[in-house]
Design an enzyme around this catalytic site. Structure first.
Site, PDB file in Angstrom:
ATOM      1  N   HIS A  66       0.861  -1.258   0.030  1.00  8.82           N
ATOM      2  CA  HIS A  66      -0.192   0.008  -0.006  1.00  8.82           C
ATOM      3  C   HIS A  66       0.877   1.332  -0.137  1.00  8.82           C
ATOM      4  CE1 HIS A  66      -3.617  -2.221   0.528  1.00  8.82           C
ATOM      5  NE2 HIS A  66      -3.356  -2.740   1.552  1.00  8.82           N
ATOM      6  N   ASP A 118      -3.111 -10.754  -1.614  1.00  4.30           N
ATOM      7  CA  ASP A 118      -3.683 -10.384  -0.450  1.00  4.30           C
ATOM      8  C   ASP A 118      -4.779  -9.728  -0.874  1.00  4.30           C
ATOM      9  OD1 ASP A 118      -1.979  -8.673   2.139  1.00  4.30           O
ATOM     10  OD2 ASP A 118      -3.883  -7.662   1.495  1.00  4.30           O
ATOM     11  N   HIS A 140      -6.371  -7.175   0.219  1.00  8.13           N
ATOM     12  CA  HIS A 140      -6.414  -5.763  -0.357  1.00  8.13           C
ATOM     13  C   HIS A 140      -5.842  -5.416  -1.435  1.00  8.13           C
ATOM     14  CE1 HIS A 140      -6.876  -5.976   4.136  1.00  8.13           C
ATOM     15  NE2 HIS A 140      -7.945  -5.130   4.105  1.00  8.13           N
ATOM     16  N   ASP A 173      -4.624 -12.700   4.364  1.00  9.50           N
ATOM     17  CA  ASP A 173      -5.790 -11.958   5.088  1.00  9.50           C
ATOM     18  C   ASP A 173      -7.049 -12.399   4.161  1.00  9.50           C
ATOM     19  OD1 ASP A 173      -4.836 -10.476   2.998  1.00  9.50           O
ATOM     20  OD2 ASP A 173      -4.474  -8.589   4.210  1.00  9.50           O
TER      21      ASP A 173
END
Length: 324
Positions: A146, A183, A185, A267
């Protein structure tokens, strides 16, 4: 950046290399923050007490002091993505004892040094994979996908995967590098870093709509080098397998990467407290098996994953598939 002797040792055995340092525990986000040191200690304890413990080769990343003595400028690698202004601001923040970069992202007094060591570990991992022609895993934190060019974001400090890919192309002169980000996200920072790079492909599966609200199918990069695959909440392996078989594998096989970097966040597990995807740890072993059909030259690097048990078992599933 590993010595030739170490690389030869890795190649001459069947042990699976894991780049890890206890120094990664020193990035202190606080006991209640999801991205905390216990993530790594849980994985390490699980692996060292597992049935495959004797098949693992634990390697210390090259220290920043060692890099400096050898004339290697780690900051030059970081600047392949991040601005000098951000690097300086982060260093100054940690010299003051740390603080918040944003609402989710915390720097402690040791974060600057640890984040640089994490970059070094990912670069070491690239060298290991290219030297051996086999997979390796970097167990480092803070995570990176990120992080933006001018700021950390979403628990992330430096864009480890992006920096590793940029360095592999620009410093090591690889023709094509692919990044697969599974991931839960979307890796908005990684996408930003490679948007204008025809020599770097980025593929992401991610829950959508969800943080950070990027990663739409229409975001394809300036060279058609980006493949975003938004996944609905409550998707499981039945939804993911067709995506891998009919979209991800054809895209990567057509790209023909010299190196595949996996932003290995876990996740998307059903037990993870921060998302709503329903994968199981063994599913990441399935993904790994499919990735090995593209190339054996795969660097796995840890991103998210906040349920310690499913996180540890997922890393194990990846490594077991690499050993099979």
């Amino acid at each position: 950046m590993f010595s030739n002797n170490l690389s030869i040792s890795v190649k001459s055995t069947n042990k699976f290399p894991i780049v890890y340092s206890k120094r990664f525990l020193e990035h202190d986000t606080g006991i209640y923050h999801p991205e905390k040191a216990g993530r790594l200690t849980a994985i390490v304890d699980y692996l060292k007490n597992s049935a495959i413990a004797s098949q693992l080769d634990w390697l210390e990343p090259t220290s920043i002091d060692c890099l400096s003595r050898s004339g290697f400028d780690i900051l030059q690698e970081v600047r392949r993505f991040h601005t000098q202004e951000y690097i300086d601001a982060l260093r100054q923040l940690t010299e003051r004892g740390g603080g918040h970069i944003d609402g989710d992202t915390i720097a402690s007094a040791q974060t600057y040094d640890v984040a640089l060591l994490a970059v070094s570990a990912w670069l070491d991992g690239v060298n290991l994979v290219l030297d051996s022609g086999r997979p390796a895993f970097v167990l480092a934190r803070p995570p990176g996908h990120h992080a933006r060019d001018r700021s950390g974001m979403g628990f992330c400090i430096f864009g480890n995967a992006a920096i590793a890919a940029l360095s592999a192309c620009d410093r090591l002169h690889l023709d094509r590098v692919a990044i697969l980000d599974w991931d839960v996200h979307h890796g908005n920072g990684t996408q930003d870093a490679v948007w204008d790079r025809p020599d770097i492909a980025y593929v992401s599966t991610h829950q959508s709509p969800f943080y950070p609200m990027t990663g739409r199918k229409e975001e394809t990069g300036n060279h058609g080098n980006i493949l975003n695959i938004p996944m609905r909440a409550n998707s499981g392996i039945a939804e993911y397998l067709p995506v891998f078989n009919h979209q991800i594998l054809p895209f990567l096989q057509e790209f023909k990467p010299d190196l595949l970097i996996v932003s290995a966040g876990f996740d998307a597990n059903a037990d993870d407290p921060l998302a709503s995807i329903l994968l199981k740890p063994e599913d990441f072993g399935t993904f790994t098996k499919l990735c090995l059909e593209v190339t054996p030259k795969i660097l796995f690097g840890l991103e998210g994953g906040y349920d310690f048990d499913s996180l540890s078992r997922s890393v194990m599933a990846v490594i077991e598939q690499c050993l099979s």
